[in-house]
Design a protein around this motif. Structure first.
Motif, PDB file in Angstrom:
ATOM      1  N   GLY A  21       0.772  -1.229   0.000  1.00 18.66           N
ATOM      2  CA  GLY A  21       0.000   0.000   0.000  1.00 18.66           C
ATOM      3  C   GLY A  21       0.802   1.276   0.000  1.00 18.66           C
ATOM      4  N   ALA A  22       2.124   1.190  -0.169  1.00 15.91           N
ATOM      5  CA  ALA A  22       2.976   2.378  -0.164  1.00 15.91           C
ATOM      6  C   ALA A  22       3.750   2.477  -1.471  1.00 15.91           C
ATOM      7  CB  ALA A  22       3.946   2.332   1.011  1.00 15.91           C
ATOM      8  N   ILE A  23       4.045   3.704  -1.885  1.00 13.71           N
ATOM      9  CA  ILE A  23       4.778   3.946  -3.124  1.00 13.71           C
ATOM     10  C   ILE A  23       6.277   3.867  -2.848  1.00 13.71           C
ATOM     11  CG2 ILE A  23       5.308   5.630  -4.918  1.00 13.71           C
ATOM     12  CD1 ILE A  23       2.470   6.698  -4.641  1.00 13.71           C
ATOM     13  N   LEU A  24       6.939   2.927  -3.515  1.00 14.06           N
ATOM     14  CA  LEU A  24       8.389   2.780  -3.383  1.00 14.06           C
ATOM     15  C   LEU A  24       9.132   3.629  -4.407  1.00 14.06           C
ATOM     16  CD1 LEU A  24       8.710  -1.097  -2.947  1.00 14.06           C
ATOM     17  CD2 LEU A  24       8.400   0.653  -1.178  1.00 14.06           C
ATOM     18  N   ALA A  25       8.587   3.721  -5.614  1.00 13.05           N
ATOM     19  CA  ALA A  25       9.202   4.484  -6.696  1.00 13.05           C
ATOM     20  C   ALA A  25       8.097   4.972  -7.609  1.00 13.05           C
ATOM     21  CB  ALA A  25      10.200   3.626  -7.479  1.00 13.05           C
ATOM     22  N   ALA A  26       8.341   6.097  -8.264  1.00 12.27           N
ATOM     23  CA  ALA A  26       7.320   6.654  -9.148  1.00 12.27           C
ATOM     24  C   ALA A  26       7.978   7.457 -10.248  1.00 12.27           C
ATOM     25  CB  ALA A  26       6.349   7.535  -8.373  1.00 12.27           C
ATOM     26  N   GLU A 147       3.102  16.342  -3.687  1.00  7.70           N
ATOM     27  CA  GLU A 147       3.331  17.458  -2.773  1.00  7.70           C
ATOM     28  C   GLU A 147       4.743  17.393  -2.202  1.00  7.70           C
ATOM     29  OE1 GLU A 147       3.248  20.742  -0.478  1.00  7.70           O
ATOM     30  OE2 GLU A 147       1.852  20.187  -2.086  1.00  7.70           O
ATOM     31  N   GLU A 148       5.195  16.214  -1.885  1.00  5.97           N
ATOM     32  CA  GLU A 148       6.563  16.031  -1.394  1.00  5.97           C
ATOM     33  C   GLU A 148       7.566  16.459  -2.462  1.00  5.97           C
ATOM     34  OE1 GLU A 148       7.440  12.374   0.947  1.00  5.97           O
ATOM     35  OE2 GLU A 148       8.934  12.002  -0.612  1.00  5.97           O
ATOM     36  N   ALA A 149       7.301  16.090  -3.713  1.00  4.66           N
ATOM     37  CA  ALA A 149       8.196  16.475  -4.808  1.00  4.66           C
ATOM     38  C   ALA A 149       8.200  17.981  -5.013  1.00  4.66           C
ATOM     39  CB  ALA A 149       7.787  15.758  -6.096  1.00  4.66           C
ATOM     40  N   ALA A 150       7.030  18.604  -4.881  1.00  5.84           N
ATOM     41  CA  ALA A 150       6.927  20.044  -5.099  1.00  5.84           C
ATOM     42  C   ALA A 150       7.585  20.837  -3.979  1.00  5.84           C
ATOM     43  CB  ALA A 150       5.458  20.446  -5.239  1.00  5.84           C
ATOM     44  N   SER A 151       7.429  20.380  -2.738  1.00  2.63           N
ATOM     45  CA  SER A 151       7.972  21.114  -1.592  1.00  2.63           C
ATOM     46  C   SER A 151       9.404  20.726  -1.272  1.00  2.63           C
ATOM     47  CB  SER A 151       7.096  20.871  -0.359  1.00  2.63           C
ATOM     48  OG  SER A 151       7.206  19.518   0.074  1.00  2.63           O
ATOM     49  N   GLY A 152       9.788  19.502  -1.643  1.00  2.59           N
ATOM     50  CA  GLY A 152      11.112  18.998  -1.289  1.00  2.59           C
ATOM     51  C   GLY A 152      11.215  18.544   0.149  1.00  2.59           C
ATOM     52  N   ARG A 197      12.326   6.884  -4.437  1.00  2.00           N
ATOM     53  CA  ARG A 197      10.899   7.205  -4.603  1.00  2.00           C
ATOM     54  C   ARG A 197      10.672   8.238  -5.698  1.00  2.00           C
ATOM     55  NH1 ARG A 197      10.210   7.717   0.393  1.00  2.00           N
ATOM     56  NH2 ARG A 197      10.269   9.985   0.651  1.00  2.00           N
ATOM     57  N   HIS A 198      11.564   9.205  -5.784  1.00  2.00           N
ATOM     58  CA  HIS A 198      11.386  10.306  -6.734  1.00  2.00           C
ATOM     59  C   HIS A 198      12.263  10.199  -7.971  1.00  2.00           C
ATOM     60  CE1 HIS A 198       8.709  12.654  -4.183  1.00  2.00           C
ATOM     61  NE2 HIS A 198       9.477  12.369  -3.163  1.00  2.00           N
ATOM     62  N   GLY A 199      13.040   9.140  -8.094  1.00  2.00           N
ATOM     63  CA  GLY A 199      13.891   8.990  -9.268  1.00  2.00           C
ATOM     64  C   GLY A 199      14.976  10.047  -9.357  1.00  2.00           C
ATOM     65  N   ILE A 200      15.538  10.450  -8.224  1.00  2.00           N
ATOM     66  CA  ILE A 200      16.571  11.488  -8.196  1.00  2.00           C
ATOM     67  C   ILE A 200      17.897  10.880  -8.641  1.00  2.00           C
ATOM     68  CG2 ILE A 200      17.801  13.133  -6.722  1.00  2.00           C
ATOM     69  CD1 ILE A 200      15.286  13.071  -4.883  1.00  2.00           C
ATOM     70  N   ALA A 201      18.591  11.566  -9.530  1.00  2.00           N
ATOM     71  CA  ALA A 201      19.834  11.027 -10.070  1.00  2.00           C
ATOM     72  C   ALA A 201      20.822  12.161 -10.300  1.00  2.00           C
ATOM     73  CB  ALA A 201      19.564  10.257 -11.354  1.00  2.00           C
ATOM     74  N   GLY A 202      21.964  11.820 -10.901  1.00  2.00           N
ATOM     75  CA  GLY A 202      23.031  12.795 -11.077  1.00  2.00           C
ATOM     76  C   GLY A 202      23.875  12.860  -9.818  1.00  2.00           C
ATOM     77  N   ARG A 249      22.028   9.762 -14.748  1.00  2.00           N
ATOM     78  CA  ARG A 249      20.868  10.631 -14.920  1.00  2.00           C
ATOM     79  C   ARG A 249      20.407  10.551 -16.369  1.00  2.00           C
ATOM     80  NH1 ARG A 249      21.295  17.030 -13.479  1.00  2.00           N
ATOM     81  NH2 ARG A 249      19.175  17.380 -12.718  1.00  2.00           N
ATOM     82  N   ALA A 250      19.267   9.911 -16.582  1.00  2.00           N
ATOM     83  CA  ALA A 250      18.771   9.743 -17.941  1.00  2.00           C
ATOM     84  C   ALA A 250      17.554  10.598 -18.241  1.00  2.00           C
ATOM     85  CB  ALA A 250      18.427   8.267 -18.195  1.00  2.00           C
ATOM     86  N   ARG A 251      16.846  11.041 -17.187  1.00  2.00           N
ATOM     87  CA  ARG A 251      15.601  11.789 -17.394  1.00  2.00           C
ATOM     88  C   ARG A 251      15.285  12.586 -16.133  1.00  2.00           C
ATOM     89  NH1 ARG A 251      15.108   6.507 -16.981  1.00  2.00           N
ATOM     90  NH2 ARG A 251      15.261   6.370 -19.238  1.00  2.00           N
ATOM     91  N   ALA A 252      14.253  13.398 -16.207  1.00  2.00           N
ATOM     92  CA  ALA A 252      13.899  14.273 -15.088  1.00  2.00           C
ATOM     93  C   ALA A 252      13.322  13.474 -13.924  1.00  2.00           C
ATOM     94  CB  ALA A 252      12.890  15.318 -15.542  1.00  2.00           C
ATOM     95  N   SER A 253      13.656  13.892 -12.716  1.00  2.00           N
ATOM     96  CA  SER A 253      13.061  13.319 -11.513  1.00  2.00           C
ATOM     97  C   SER A 253      11.708  13.990 -11.269  1.00  2.00           C
ATOM     98  CB  SER A 253      13.978  13.552 -10.312  1.00  2.00           C
ATOM     99  OG  SER A 253      14.062  14.947 -10.028  1.00  2.00           O
ATOM    100  N   LEU A 254      10.929  13.429 -10.348  1.00  2.00           N
ATOM    101  CA  LEU A 254       9.649  14.056  -9.999  1.00  2.00           C
ATOM    102  C   LEU A 254       9.839  15.472  -9.434  1.00  2.00           C
ATOM    103  CD1 LEU A 254       7.453  11.230  -8.421  1.00  2.00           C
ATOM    104  CD2 LEU A 254       7.268  12.238 -10.683  1.00  2.00           C
ATOM    105  N   PRO A 255      10.798  15.703  -8.515  1.00  2.00           N
ATOM    106  CA  PRO A 255      10.978  17.078  -8.040  1.00  2.00           C
ATOM    107  C   PRO A 255      11.368  18.041  -9.154  1.00  2.00           C
ATOM    108  CG  PRO A 255      11.967  15.545  -6.498  1.00  2.00           C
ATOM    109  CD  PRO A 255      11.584  14.749  -7.714  1.00  2.00           C
TER     110      PRO A 255
END
Length: 333
Positions: A21-26, A147-152, A197-202, A249-255
């Motif tokens: 029931g929880a998001i691990l990656a998106a 919201e987490e991605a938008a606020s950081g 969770r947010h696909g942060i890379a680089g 880093r291949a693409r944009a993260s959610l944030p």
């Protein structure tokens, strides 16, 4: 059981890997992202930026990409085959163009894999979500994730994280009320989960509270290793509590998506809400003028929404509404 929930939305495709029931990656893939990572295509050398080192190529689609190194045998105006190493990235005020390199000799043109292709190839089961079904994404916390991605900002037991996007590095600051050694380990674990969770890379920096002793610093580093999937590189936690990670880093993260173009993100979220709003008559989408203007600029979005819901739509700008405060009203029969 882990499974991907995939939704082919209007203006974007979205997917979340869900377990218990929880998001691990998106991830989100927008319809105006441009050329995808992994694409091999013919391009023209448009202009040299640094002789012998860096140049800009233009694909037949008109999109630009930065290429380095520059083959010595290729001059301005010449055509060559390139491979897209990283897609374009949204940034406030401007976007970073895609990064390319010379394609292997004899390589044929091919499109890079789309979001659906990549999650299917990952081996976990994939469930397609339709608008008439219960909202499995929302039930797992989709709105909270955005919201987490938008606020950081994200909370964990014993403290909180604050993500700051910079042109050079993504920085995650860890703060809390546990003792320093425990907070360093808990914060490292939470930061690693945020990265996945947010696909942060680089290049990523994690600023932990300064733990005393080598054993505490090692435990914090091992907490990261236990969460982050390979491949990645990292430093040790230094005496000031700083740990650096490098992921491809291949693409944009959610944030990057949410903060780089919040108006576009709000417009697509409003379209999703409209598609799921029950009713039999006219749907009126109300939002901040900038959000409405973004939807007005895409007649194809409006046409697709009307087709999917089987009803006409109306757009209403309201300057009193915040960017993220759009809503949908359905005319009742």
């Amino acid at each position: 059981m882990r499974e991907w929930i995939y939704e082919d939305g209007i203006g974007e495709a979205r997917a979340a890997l869900i377990e218990d029931g929880a998001i691990l990656a998106a991830e989100i893939e927008a319809d105006d992202d441009g050329v995808r990572a992994g694409t091999i295509a013919e391009a023209r050398l448009d202009r040299v930026v640094v002789p012998g080192r860096r140049a800009v190529v233009r694909l037949d689609s008109g999109e630009e990409a930065l290429i380095e190194p520059v083959p010595r045998s290729v001059s301005e105006g010449a055509r060559l085959m390139v491979e897209i190493h990283r897609a374009a990235l949204p940034e406030p005020g401007r976007a970073k163009i895609a990064l390319a390199r010379v394609a292997p000799a004899g390589a044929a043109s091919v499109l890079g894999p789309a979001l659906l292709d990549r999650i299917v190839a990952g081996g976990n089961s994939v469930r397609h979500l339709s608008a008439h079904e219960p909202d499995a994404l929302e039930a797992a916390g989709w709105s909270e994730l955005l919201e987490e991605a938008a606020s950081g900002e994200a909370a964990f037991e014993g403290g909180g994280l604050r993500l700051s996007l910079t042109p050079a590095m993504n920085l995650i600051d860890v703060d809390g009320w546990l003792d320093l050694a425990a907070l360093a380990v808990a914060g490292a674990d939470a930061a690693a989960r945020m990265i996945v969770r947010h696909g942060i890379a680089g290049s990523i920096g994690i600023d932990l509270p300064t733990p005393e002793g080598k054993a505490a610093r090692l435990a914090a580093a091992e907490a990261v290793d236990a969460i982050l999937p390979q491949p990645f590189e990292r430093t040790a936690v230094n005496g000031f509590g700083f740990l650096q990670i490098v992921r491809r880093r291949a693409r944009a993260s959610l944030p990057e998506r949410m903060q780089g173009d919040p108006v576009a993100a709000a417009a697509r979220a409003l379209l999703r809400r409209a598609e799921r709003t029950p009713g039999a008559g006219l749907r009126t989408l109300s939002a901040a003028p900038a959000v409405i203007a973004r939807i007005e600029a895409r007649p194809d979005w409006q046409t697709e929404l009307a087709r999917r819901i089987g009803a006409d739509i109306a757009l209403r700008g309201d300057a009193r509404l915040a960017i993220s405060a759009g809503h949908v009203d359905a005319q009742r029969p």
